[in-house]
Design a protein around this motif. Sequence first.
Motif, PDB file in Angstrom:
ATOM      1  N   VAL A  33       2.131   1.798  -3.499  1.00  0.00           N
ATOM      2  CA  VAL A  33       1.082   2.323  -4.375  1.00  0.00           C
ATOM      3  C   VAL A  33       0.931   3.825  -4.160  1.00  0.00           C
ATOM      4  O   VAL A  33       0.824   4.606  -5.115  1.00  0.00           O
ATOM      5  CB  VAL A  33      -0.248   1.597  -4.120  1.00  0.00           C
ATOM      6  CG1 VAL A  33      -1.389   2.303  -4.840  1.00  0.00           C
ATOM      7  CG2 VAL A  33      -0.158   0.148  -4.587  1.00  0.00           C
TER       8      VAL A  33
ATOM      9  N   TRP B 267      -0.910  -3.677  -8.803  1.00  0.00           N
ATOM     10  CA  TRP B 267      -1.667  -2.994  -7.755  1.00  0.00           C
ATOM     11  C   TRP B 267      -1.856  -1.506  -8.010  1.00  0.00           C
ATOM     12  O   TRP B 267      -2.965  -0.978  -7.851  1.00  0.00           O
ATOM     13  CB  TRP B 267      -1.001  -3.222  -6.398  1.00  0.00           C
ATOM     14  CG  TRP B 267      -1.352  -4.554  -5.818  1.00  0.00           C
ATOM     15  CD1 TRP B 267      -0.511  -5.626  -5.662  1.00  0.00           C
ATOM     16  CD2 TRP B 267      -2.624  -4.979  -5.345  1.00  0.00           C
ATOM     17  NE1 TRP B 267      -1.182  -6.691  -5.119  1.00  0.00           N
ATOM     18  CE2 TRP B 267      -2.485  -6.328  -4.912  1.00  0.00           C
ATOM     19  CE3 TRP B 267      -3.869  -4.364  -5.244  1.00  0.00           C
ATOM     20  CZ2 TRP B 267      -3.553  -7.053  -4.369  1.00  0.00           C
ATOM     21  CZ3 TRP B 267      -4.927  -5.093  -4.713  1.00  0.00           C
ATOM     22  CH2 TRP B 267      -4.769  -6.407  -4.292  1.00  0.00           C
ATOM     23  N   ALA B 268      -0.796  -0.803  -8.396  1.00  0.00           N
ATOM     24  CA  ALA B 268      -0.947   0.638  -8.617  1.00  0.00           C
ATOM     25  C   ALA B 268      -1.893   0.925  -9.782  1.00  0.00           C
ATOM     26  O   ALA B 268      -2.767   1.795  -9.698  1.00  0.00           O
ATOM     27  CB  ALA B 268       0.414   1.284  -8.870  1.00  0.00           C
TER      28      ALA B 268
ATOM     29  N   SER C 261       0.827  -1.211   0.000  1.00  0.00           N
ATOM     30  CA  SER C 261       0.000   0.000   0.000  1.00  0.00           C
ATOM     31  C   SER C 261       0.859   1.258   0.000  1.00  0.00           C
ATOM     32  O   SER C 261       0.557   2.238  -0.695  1.00  0.00           O
ATOM     33  CB  SER C 261      -0.915   0.007   1.229  1.00  0.00           C
ATOM     34  OG  SER C 261      -1.683   1.187   1.288  1.00  0.00           O
TER      35      SER C 261
END
Length: 412
Positions: free
Chosen positions: A75, A107-108, A72
């Motif tokens: 990101v 993810w990003a 996270s």
Amino acid sequence: DAEIVSLDKLKEKVSLADKVIAALQATIVPSWLLDRILGLNKVQSDDLLTVIFTSGSTGMPKGVLLSNSNVSHNVDAVNRAIRLNTEDVVIGVLPFFHSFGYAVTLWAAQTLGPAGVYHFNPLDSKQIGKLAEKYKATVLLGTPTFMRGYLRRITPEQFKNLDVAVVGAEKMPADLFDAFEKRFGVRPVEGYGTTEMSPLVSVNIPPSRSAAKFQPDRVEGSVGRPLPGISAKIVSPDDGTELDADEDGMLLVTGPNVMRGYANRDDLTKTAVVDGWYTTGDIAHIDSDGFLHITGRLSRFSKIAGEMVPHVRIEEELGKLLSEGDDDDQVRVCVTAVPCDRKGERIIVLHLPTSQTPDSLREGLKAAGLANLFIPSADSFYEVSEIPLLGTGKLDLKGARDRAGELTMASC
């Protein structure tokens, strides 16, 4: 004994009813209730999200445990640096088993709003060019090895919408910046990371995404400043004392993206992460403006007659000499070393077939300004049918070292 789940087989099990239920959940069920139905409300930030294996370029691959908060943070860092938006289209060609591809192109891209277009083979320039043109790709992330292939096989028309090109995983050759910009009108920027840092540590800000007015946020030749929340320092490899600006030493980094540890290897974890600082194994310096400059990996230096000799420096010059007049993007040379009783180590050059002799290559190194200590002896050049490479396109350093040992029998 692991259970293997093949996604192309799994998709056949998804029924029409499953799709209808999923559509209703996505459009009608309140998000707070959906969280509870799926159990997402029980997920904690420090819970394990994935295990990504290191490349194994210098030894046995290690399983890196990354948490939700690790990824996270990365990101969020990508969002701050690249400033992805809903108008962007990210070309995802980096494999998801590679931390760069997993954290950034998976993810990003999936959480920050852009569209994502994926292809499984980063070396398939022809298909990647078609996808980029069809979907009007604006952001490309890759390695210098992959970028060279695109430079030769993708047309400017196919990359006409490209706005950002970020490279990592290996050092960007100086000539590639100019060549890529000349062909596609976009100047790449370089970043740096390690699997153990989830992976991003630093990145230069792409010119089109820069909001800087009073200080530089991009210095070519560097890998950028550490991202928000990440700290870096340079220490002496010998005694661990912290070094001043512009002094080369071992790079240590810390931040919320430091891994949880290595899977089933607490001994390696305790060695790699001390007091929250991860020892990268990279030799680097930080300039007076705070930009990181990676000189090379500690494993890519040889100590000969008391002096540190960088393999990459020799490799870069030999690469230029061996590629003269050729139009392909092959990796033609790898510099490694074998033990030597007399000098500590002996530099070994593995190269593809060439009409040039070891003596002419040595003369070329001398003409490039390399010190005599940096120039391998004529009997240290070995022709091989292929250069050891990993699936990511990086040099297989362990494979190269083993091959050199076989060829020389570790003699000196």
